[in-house]
Design an enzyme around this catalytic site. Structure first.
Site, PDB file in Angstrom:
ATOM      1  N   LEU A   1      17.090  43.831  42.326  1.00 14.51           N
ATOM      2  CA  LEU A   1      17.876  44.932  41.763  1.00 14.51           C
ATOM      3  C   LEU A   1      19.275  44.404  41.476  1.00 14.51           C
ATOM      4  O   LEU A   1      19.914  43.823  42.355  1.00 14.51           O
ATOM      5  CB  LEU A   1      17.921  46.109  42.739  1.00 14.51           C
ATOM      6  CG  LEU A   1      18.594  47.397  42.223  1.00 14.51           C
ATOM      7  CD1 LEU A   1      17.988  48.621  42.919  1.00 14.51           C
ATOM      8  CD2 LEU A   1      20.112  47.404  42.431  1.00 14.51           C
TER       9      LEU A   1
ATOM     10  N   GLY B   1      26.329  40.986  34.305  1.00  9.71           N
ATOM     11  CA  GLY B   1      25.160  41.731  34.763  1.00  9.71           C
ATOM     12  C   GLY B   1      24.020  41.684  33.770  1.00  9.71           C
ATOM     13  O   GLY B   1      22.853  41.490  34.149  1.00  9.71           O
TER      14      GLY B   1
ATOM     15  N   TYR C   1      42.797  45.378  42.363  1.00 11.45           N
ATOM     16  CA  TYR C   1      41.542  44.667  42.088  1.00 11.45           C
ATOM     17  C   TYR C   1      41.336  43.524  43.077  1.00 11.45           C
ATOM     18  O   TYR C   1      40.258  43.382  43.670  1.00 11.45           O
ATOM     19  CB  TYR C   1      41.563  44.142  40.650  1.00 11.45           C
ATOM     20  CG  TYR C   1      40.345  43.322  40.275  1.00 11.45           C
ATOM     21  CD1 TYR C   1      39.137  43.946  39.995  1.00 11.45           C
ATOM     22  CD2 TYR C   1      40.415  41.932  40.201  1.00 11.45           C
ATOM     23  CE1 TYR C   1      38.014  43.196  39.652  1.00 11.45           C
ATOM     24  CE2 TYR C   1      39.304  41.177  39.856  1.00 11.45           C
ATOM     25  CZ  TYR C   1      38.104  41.817  39.582  1.00 11.45           C
ATOM     26  OH  TYR C   1      36.992  41.067  39.256  1.00 11.45           O
TER      27      TYR C   1
END
Length: 281
Positions: free
Chosen positions: A8, A17, A154
């Site tokens: 996954l 991704g 971040y």
């Protein structure tokens, strides 16, 4: 015939991704490609069809900031495929600004997506990964090792992820689960474009920080001009999926290795400060 293993991957609508989902499918993995908005799956599905792996990619909705979404996605994966062998935490969001001019809500949002989203997804997946003797692979950043100007929130989130995973790794290993962090440098992807930054407006609003911000933006634009492709940055993820004993920390390029090495050998912090101060002059 051995059934394919199941991975996954979060945040697969673009960038690293998307490339990781394609790479995993090409390597023979049954790939659960998740994203917050499945209406953005067109690019992935088109690329999967063009590379002949459409039958191995299954798009599912997963919002890493929503525990119910995470649980529903994992329940569906186990019901359909019976196992989960690997989790790739990739979903993330940039946040540019310095704390005096950012709201606490901005900081909390960066932490929710980049840190707590990783923690929540990993926590939910671990029972299944433990059953499969699987692995957790998390995309952090060189910004999770070296703090960078105008990226306080971040980098704080990515530092937190690195600390979380470094602490989890030896514990997870006792139950047969490997943990790896992947540290890209600059990557030419929609991650940066999705920021939607209005640079002139940012500089106008920056007040006393405008000269430093202008210098930082110029340096960043130059570094992204020599960025890795998403496929190049995703390649170490695929390697970590299949490695017998994956390393804990993996950089995605020689530049990233050199950059991270500056921090890891910098006991008093002076080398990093000398380096990053030059970015805002």
């Amino acid at each position: 015939m051995t059934a394919p293993k199941t991975v996954l991957i979060t945040g697969t609508s673009s960038g690293i991704g998307l490339a990781a989902a394609l790479g995993a499918a090409r390597a023979g993995w049954r790939t659960i490609a998740t994203m917050r908005d499945t209406g953005k799956a067109e690019a992935l599905l088109k690329a999967a069809a063009e590379t002949g792996v459409a039958d191995r990619i299954h798009v599912r909705r997963l919002d890493v900031t929503d525990p119910e979404s995470i649980a529903a996605c994992l329940d569906e994966v186990i019901a359909e495929h019976g196992r989960l062998d690997a989790l790739v935490n990739n979903a993330g969001a940039a946040q540019v600004g310095t704390i005096e001019q950012s709201s606490l809500d901005d900081v909390r949002t960066a932490m929710e997506v980049n840190f707590f989203g990783v923690v929540a997804t990993t926590r939910a997946a671990l029972p299944h990964l433990r059953a499969a003797q699987g692995r957790v692979i998390t995309v952090t950043s060189v910004g999770g090792v070296v703090g960078q100007p105008f990226n306080e929130a971040y980098c704080a989130a990515k530092f937190a992820v690195e600390g979380f995973m470094e602490s989890l790794a030896p514990v997870a290993a006792t139950v047969g689960v490997d943990v790896t962090v992947i540290e890209p440098g600059a990557v030419a992807s929609e991650f940066v474009a999705n920021l939607g930054l209005d640079v002139p407006a940012l500089l106008t609003a920056a007040g006393p920080y405008a000269p430093a911000l202008q210098a930082y933006i110029a340096r960043t634009q130059q570094s992204f001009g020599n960025a890795q492709t998403p496929a190049e940055a995703a390649a170490p993820i695929i390697d970590a999926l299949s490695a017998e004993r994956p390393a804990f920390r993996v950089q995605t390029s020689p530049w990233a290795r050199d950059f991270v090495a500056t921090k890891l050998a910098d006991l008093d912090g002076s080398a990093v400060q000398d380096l990053t101060r030059a970015w805002v002059r």
